[in-house]
Design a protein around this motif. Structure first.
Motif, PDB file in Angstrom:
ATOM      1  N   LEU A   2       0.826  -1.192   0.000  1.00 16.45           N
ATOM      2  CA  LEU A   2       0.000   0.000   0.000  1.00 16.45           C
ATOM      3  C   LEU A   2       0.867   1.251   0.000  1.00 16.45           C
ATOM      4  N   GLN A   3       0.459   2.235  -0.795  1.00 15.81           N
ATOM      5  CA  GLN A   3       1.141   3.525  -0.804  1.00 15.81           C
ATOM      6  C   GLN A   3       0.134   4.636  -0.546  1.00 15.81           C
ATOM      7  N   LEU A   4       0.621   5.703   0.087  1.00 15.79           N
ATOM      8  CA  LEU A   4      -0.222   6.844   0.400  1.00 15.79           C
ATOM      9  C   LEU A   4       0.304   8.082  -0.319  1.00 15.79           C
ATOM     10  N   ALA A   5      -0.597   8.882  -0.838  1.00 15.07           N
ATOM     11  CA  ALA A   5      -0.196  10.102  -1.544  1.00 15.07           C
ATOM     12  C   ALA A   5      -1.053  11.267  -1.079  1.00 15.07           C
ATOM     13  N   GLU A   6      -0.386  12.266  -0.491  1.00 12.63           N
ATOM     14  CA  GLU A   6      -1.091  13.459  -0.038  1.00 12.63           C
ATOM     15  C   GLU A   6      -1.169  14.493  -1.158  1.00 12.63           C
ATOM     16  N   SER A   7      -2.184  15.319  -1.078  1.00  9.84           N
ATOM     17  CA  SER A   7      -2.318  16.430  -2.020  1.00  9.84           C
ATOM     18  C   SER A   7      -3.153  17.521  -1.367  1.00  9.84           C
ATOM     19  N   GLY A   8      -3.148  18.694  -1.982  1.00 10.55           N
ATOM     20  CA  GLY A   8      -3.986  19.779  -1.498  1.00 10.55           C
ATOM     21  C   GLY A   8      -3.268  20.861  -0.723  1.00 10.55           C
ATOM     22  N   GLY A   9      -1.975  20.667  -0.492  1.00  5.08           N
ATOM     23  CA  GLY A   9      -1.226  21.694   0.226  1.00  5.08           C
ATOM     24  C   GLY A   9      -1.069  22.953  -0.612  1.00  5.08           C
ATOM     25  N   GLY A  10      -0.609  24.014   0.035  1.00  7.25           N
ATOM     26  CA  GLY A  10      -0.397  25.262  -0.677  1.00  7.25           C
ATOM     27  C   GLY A  10      -0.118  26.397   0.277  1.00  7.25           C
ATOM     28  N   CYS A  22      -5.624  12.442   1.125  1.00  7.87           N
ATOM     29  CA  CYS A  22      -4.646  11.353   1.181  1.00  7.87           C
ATOM     30  C   CYS A  22      -5.299  10.143   0.522  1.00  7.87           C
ATOM     31  N   THR A  23      -4.766   9.741  -0.608  1.00  6.18           N
ATOM     32  CA  THR A  23      -5.321   8.627  -1.351  1.00  6.18           C
ATOM     33  C   THR A  23      -4.425   7.407  -1.239  1.00  6.18           C
ATOM     34  N   VAL A  28      -7.202  -1.089   1.667  1.00  3.52           N
ATOM     35  CA  VAL A  28      -7.110  -0.619   3.043  1.00  3.52           C
ATOM     36  C   VAL A  28      -8.013  -1.512   3.884  1.00  3.52           C
ATOM     37  N   TYR A  29      -7.436  -2.278   4.783  1.00  2.24           N
ATOM     38  CA  TYR A  29      -8.215  -3.196   5.588  1.00  2.24           C
ATOM     39  C   TYR A  29      -9.104  -2.436   6.566  1.00  2.24           C
ATOM     40  N   SER A  30     -10.250  -3.034   6.888  1.00  4.83           N
ATOM     41  CA  SER A  30     -11.247  -2.353   7.710  1.00  4.83           C
ATOM     42  C   SER A  30     -10.734  -2.017   9.096  1.00  4.83           C
ATOM     43  N   SER A  31      -9.736  -2.728   9.563  1.00  4.54           N
ATOM     44  CA  SER A  31      -9.200  -2.479  10.899  1.00  4.54           C
ATOM     45  C   SER A  31      -8.189  -1.330  10.924  1.00  4.54           C
ATOM     46  N   SER A  32      -7.948  -0.720   9.785  1.00  2.00           N
ATOM     47  CA  SER A  32      -6.930   0.327   9.689  1.00  2.00           C
ATOM     48  C   SER A  32      -7.362   1.606  10.392  1.00  2.00           C
ATOM     49  N   VAL A  33      -6.343   2.352  10.781  1.00  3.41           N
ATOM     50  CA  VAL A  33      -6.514   3.693  11.313  1.00  3.41           C
ATOM     51  C   VAL A  33      -5.675   4.619  10.443  1.00  3.41           C
ATOM     52  N   MET A  34      -6.288   5.683   9.983  1.00  3.78           N
ATOM     53  CA  MET A  34      -5.586   6.658   9.151  1.00  3.78           C
ATOM     54  C   MET A  34      -5.356   7.924   9.959  1.00  3.78           C
ATOM     55  N   ASN A  74     -14.461   5.831   1.753  1.00  8.68           N
ATOM     56  CA  ASN A  74     -13.932   4.480   1.571  1.00  8.68           C
ATOM     57  C   ASN A  74     -13.957   4.052   0.106  1.00  8.68           C
ATOM     58  N   ALA A  75     -14.995   4.450  -0.608  1.00  8.72           N
ATOM     59  CA  ALA A  75     -15.117   4.049  -2.015  1.00  8.72           C
ATOM     60  C   ALA A  75     -13.979   4.606  -2.851  1.00  8.72           C
ATOM     61  N   GLU A  76     -13.461   5.766  -2.438  1.00  8.78           N
ATOM     62  CA  GLU A  76     -12.359   6.381  -3.176  1.00  8.78           C
ATOM     63  C   GLU A  76     -11.017   6.167  -2.484  1.00  8.78           C
ATOM     64  N   ASN A  77     -11.020   5.374  -1.420  1.00  5.54           N
ATOM     65  CA  ASN A  77      -9.765   5.104  -0.695  1.00  5.54           C
ATOM     66  C   ASN A  77      -9.063   6.393  -0.280  1.00  5.54           C
ATOM     67  N   THR A  78      -9.834   7.363   0.145  1.00  6.69           N
ATOM     68  CA  THR A  78      -9.280   8.681   0.425  1.00  6.69           C
ATOM     69  C   THR A  78      -9.694   9.185   1.800  1.00  6.69           C
ATOM     70  N   VAL A  79      -8.746   9.801   2.454  1.00  9.00           N
ATOM     71  CA  VAL A  79      -8.965  10.462   3.735  1.00  9.00           C
ATOM     72  C   VAL A  79      -8.721  11.950   3.527  1.00  9.00           C
ATOM     73  N   TYR A  80      -9.498  12.752   4.237  1.00  9.46           N
ATOM     74  CA  TYR A  80      -9.394  14.199   4.087  1.00  9.46           C
ATOM     75  C   TYR A  80      -9.063  14.860   5.418  1.00  9.46           C
ATOM     76  N   LEU A  81      -8.437  16.026   5.314  1.00  2.00           N
ATOM     77  CA  LEU A  81      -8.221  16.870   6.485  1.00  2.00           C
ATOM     78  C   LEU A  81      -8.664  18.274   6.097  1.00  2.00           C
ATOM     79  N   GLN A  82      -9.816  18.659   6.607  1.00  2.00           N
ATOM     80  CA  GLN A  82     -10.332  20.005   6.379  1.00  2.00           C
ATOM     81  C   GLN A  82      -9.789  20.913   7.464  1.00  2.00           C
ATOM     82  N   MET A  83      -9.083  21.957   7.047  1.00  2.00           N
ATOM     83  CA  MET A  83      -8.436  22.848   7.999  1.00  2.00           C
ATOM     84  C   MET A  83      -9.042  24.245   7.847  1.00  2.00           C
ATOM     85  N   ASN A  84      -9.673  24.708   8.898  1.00  2.00           N
ATOM     86  CA  ASN A  84     -10.312  26.027   8.888  1.00  2.00           C
ATOM     87  C   ASN A  84      -9.610  26.962   9.860  1.00  2.00           C
ATOM     88  N   ALA A  85      -9.829  28.247   9.666  1.00  3.75           N
ATOM     89  CA  ALA A  85      -9.258  29.261  10.558  1.00  3.75           C
ATOM     90  C   ALA A  85      -7.775  29.015  10.784  1.00  3.75           C
TER      91      ALA A  85
END
Length: 122
Positions: A2-10, A22-23, A28-34, A74-85
């Motif tokens: 498995l490989q992870l790739a982050e995007s969206g920085g700036g 992060c895609t 990704v096994y169901s027992s995983s923690v991201m 889960n369908a897109e194998n993607t985790v997000y981090l929404q950062m406000n303020a």
């Protein structure tokens, strides 16, 4: 493996918002923690947030609680981090990581992305 790739920085201004992705390539096994970690210049890598792959259970660092939100598709194998303020102290390289422990310790994560740079200017 498995490989992870982050995007969206700036580069943004104080008070702005940014969403990181992060895609995962591969299963990704169901027992995983991201988790999300960050490393600011001259500082150690620190925990930001985590989410379980099979439940909405999350955990946040006190410094981001109430302003950052992590979620997953889960369908897109993607985790997000929404950062406000965003604050200037959020300037760092942000890393996505995968493990199996509900843990804020980077030692419990064995697979890491390469990171994405976030710069917050005043």
């Amino acid at each position: 493996q498995l490989q992870l790739a982050e995007s969206g920085g700036g580069s943004v201004q104080v008070g702005d918002s940014l969403r990181l992705s992060c895609t995962a390539s591969g299963r990704v096994y169901s027992s995983s923690v991201m988790a999300w970690f960050r490393q600011a210049p001259g500082k150690e890598r620190e925990f930001v947030a985590l989410i379980r792959w099979h439940s909405p259970s999350t955990l946040y660092a006190d410094s981001v609680k109430g302003r950052f939100t992590t979620s997953r598709n889960n369908a897109e194998n993607t985790v997000y981090l929404q950062m406000n303020a965003l604050k200037t102290e959020a300037t760092a390289v942000y890393y996505c990581a995968k493990g199996y422990q509900y843990s804020a310790s980077q030692r419990d994560y064995s697979i890491w992305g390469r990171g994405t740079q976030v710069t917050v200017a005043s």
